[in-house]
Design a protein around this motif. Structure first.
Motif, mmCIF file in Angstrom:
data_model
loop_
_atom_site.group_PDB
_atom_site.id
_atom_site.type_symbol
_atom_site.label_atom_id
_atom_site.label_comp_id
_atom_site.label_asym_id
_atom_site.label_seq_id
_atom_site.Cartn_x
_atom_site.Cartn_y
_atom_site.Cartn_z
ATOM 1 N N ASN A 75 -28.449 -30.277 63.401
ATOM 2 C CA ASN A 75 -28.393 -29.236 62.381
ATOM 3 C C ASN A 75 -29.799 -29.066 61.825
ATOM 4 O OD1 ASN A 75 -25.723 -28.467 62.423
ATOM 5 N ND2 ASN A 75 -25.094 -29.815 60.758
ATOM 6 N N CYS A 132 -22.299 -36.634 59.381
ATOM 7 C CA CYS A 132 -22.358 -35.250 58.923
ATOM 8 C C CYS A 132 -21.107 -34.920 58.137
ATOM 9 C CB CYS A 132 -22.513 -34.292 60.095
ATOM 10 S SG CYS A 132 -22.748 -32.590 59.553
ATOM 11 N N VAL A 133 -21.212 -33.963 57.241
ATOM 12 C CA VAL A 133 -20.086 -33.585 56.403
ATOM 13 C C VAL A 133 -18.952 -32.955 57.226
ATOM 14 C CG1 VAL A 133 -20.804 -31.240 55.792
ATOM 15 C CG2 VAL A 133 -19.592 -32.632 54.101
ATOM 16 N N GLU A 134 -19.272 -32.446 58.398
ATOM 17 C CA GLU A 134 -18.224 -31.839 59.223
ATOM 18 C C GLU A 134 -17.441 -32.878 60.026
ATOM 19 O OE1 GLU A 134 -20.216 -28.568 61.524
ATOM 20 O OE2 GLU A 134 -21.780 -29.194 60.160
ATOM 21 N N GLY A 228 -25.033 -35.937 56.040
ATOM 22 C CA GLY A 228 -26.254 -35.580 56.757
ATOM 23 C C GLY A 228 -27.146 -34.580 56.050
ATOM 24 N N PHE A 229 -26.553 -33.651 55.271
ATOM 25 C CA PHE A 229 -27.404 -32.586 54.720
ATOM 26 C C PHE A 229 -28.416 -33.083 53.704
ATOM 27 C CE2 PHE A 229 -23.580 -32.349 51.992
ATOM 28 C CZ PHE A 229 -24.110 -32.222 50.714
#
Ligand SMILES: Nc1nc2c(c(=O)[nH]1)N[C@H]1C(S)=C(S)[C@@H](COP(=O)(O)O)O[C@H]1N2
Ligand SMILES: [Mo]
Length: 314
Positions: A75, A132-134, A228-229
């Motif tokens: 990302n 990651c948030v996803e 992750g962001f």
């Protein structure tokens, strides 16, 4: 750096480290070979330089993801919103010369070259879970040094309660910035305690090599207990702040992404559960695994949040 005092990665004798190291070298070697890059369209991975590292503390003993997973599933919206876009679109990006502007509540503000920033440190290999948030995860052998060691050199004063980070803004070099998918430049922030925590890394590489562009060259954050962001890439500004900084994803979708973003299996994202995660590279039919509070680093970091309601402060 004094090279005689440094241990080359392949000289480490402990068996588990050695085996780990062998896996790393095999994976890196495969990625350099003709076959690996062919799985995806686009150019061959840009040449990345070998770094001299010592084993760092806190590594997980989980098997790391392959070089290919780590460098082709990213990302980095500055190079496109698809997972393979950064790999395809970041190859020509030149991460040198590079400098970082330091400002705000500190005694030593100024512009510092990449070489000044990284120069004094022995680089550590640290294998961290990357979440990651996803609801996907990887295990990444990062190379870096503790962010706190760097921040202390700028002598933050007692009004420095937060640290604000900013990514390069240059639509010529970062084609994804020509579209308003986020408010540019990408910004992130940490509390000063989070920034000073010894788990928090300023990363300069993966797998003993310089960071590939798509992973955030030349300098990016790794905060292993957070989504992750928070790991902002290609950093050009560090500001010591009195107030909680705005962050890109909070500005884009405040009801979905909070300032803290600690990995928390009990707090669902509005559009998906965060209780389980898919390990990238494990295969299509692999079972998802349970996500751990603070991504498995609770013992080290839970005390940072005593007294905070983590459902409200997500
Ligand atoms: N500047 C910048 N930093 C960024 C992003 C981005 O789009 N731009 N994406 C974030 C998100 S959502 C994730 S999951 C991680 C991905 O890091 P990786 O590609 O090294 O796995 O980078 C973070 N840092
Ligand atoms: Mo993410």
């Amino acid at each position: 750096m004094n090279s005689s005092s440094k241990i080359r990665s392949w000289e480490i004798t402990s068996e588990s480290n050695y085996l780990n190291r062998r896996q790393f070298l095999q994976a890196a070697g495969l990625a350099a070979g003709a076959g690996a890059a062919a799985a995806l369209p686009g150019r061959a991975l840009a040449a990345v330089r070998e770094l001299d590292t010592v084993p760092g503390p806190y590594s997980t003993d989980e098997a790391p993801n392959s070089w290919e997973d780590i460098t082709t599933y990213n990302n980095f919206y500055e190079f496109g919103t698809g997972k393979e876009d950064p790999y395809r679109n970041a190859q020509d990006f030149q991460p040198r010369p590079w400098s970082v502007k330091v400002s705000g509540e500190c005694e030593k503000p100024g512009n510092y070259d990449y070489e000044d920033i990284v120069g004094p440190y022995t680089l550590e290999d640290r294998v961290y879970r990357h979440r990651c948030v996803e609801a996907w995860s990887m295990v990444v052998p990062w190379v870096g040094f503790p962010l706190g060691d760097l921040l202390k050199r700028f002598e933050p004063n007692s009004d420095a309660k937060y640290v604000r980070f900013k990514t390069l803004y240059d639509p010529q070099r970062m084609p994804g910035q020509r579209r308003a998918v986020l408010r540019w430049p990408y910004v992130e922030g940490l509390t000063i305690a989070e920034a000073m925590h010894p788990l928090t890394l300023m990363a300069v590489g993966v797998y003993g090599k310089e960071l590939p562009n798509q992973n955030g060259a030349p300098l990016r954050l790794v905060i292993p207990w957070k989504y992750g962001f928070k790991g902002i890439k290609s950093i050009v500004e560090i500001e010591f702040a009195r107030r909680q900084p705005d962050t890109s994803w909070e500005m884009a979708a405040p009801h979905e992404y909070g300032f803290y973003a600690n990995v928390n299996p009990e707090v669902d994202h509005p559009r998906w559960s965060q209780a389980r995660e898919r390990r990238i590279g494990a295969g299509l039919f692999a079972e998802k695994q349970a996500t751990l509070m603070f991504n498995g680093y609770a013992e080290q970091v839970a005390s940072l949040y005593s007294g905070l309601d983590l459902r409200k402060n997500y």
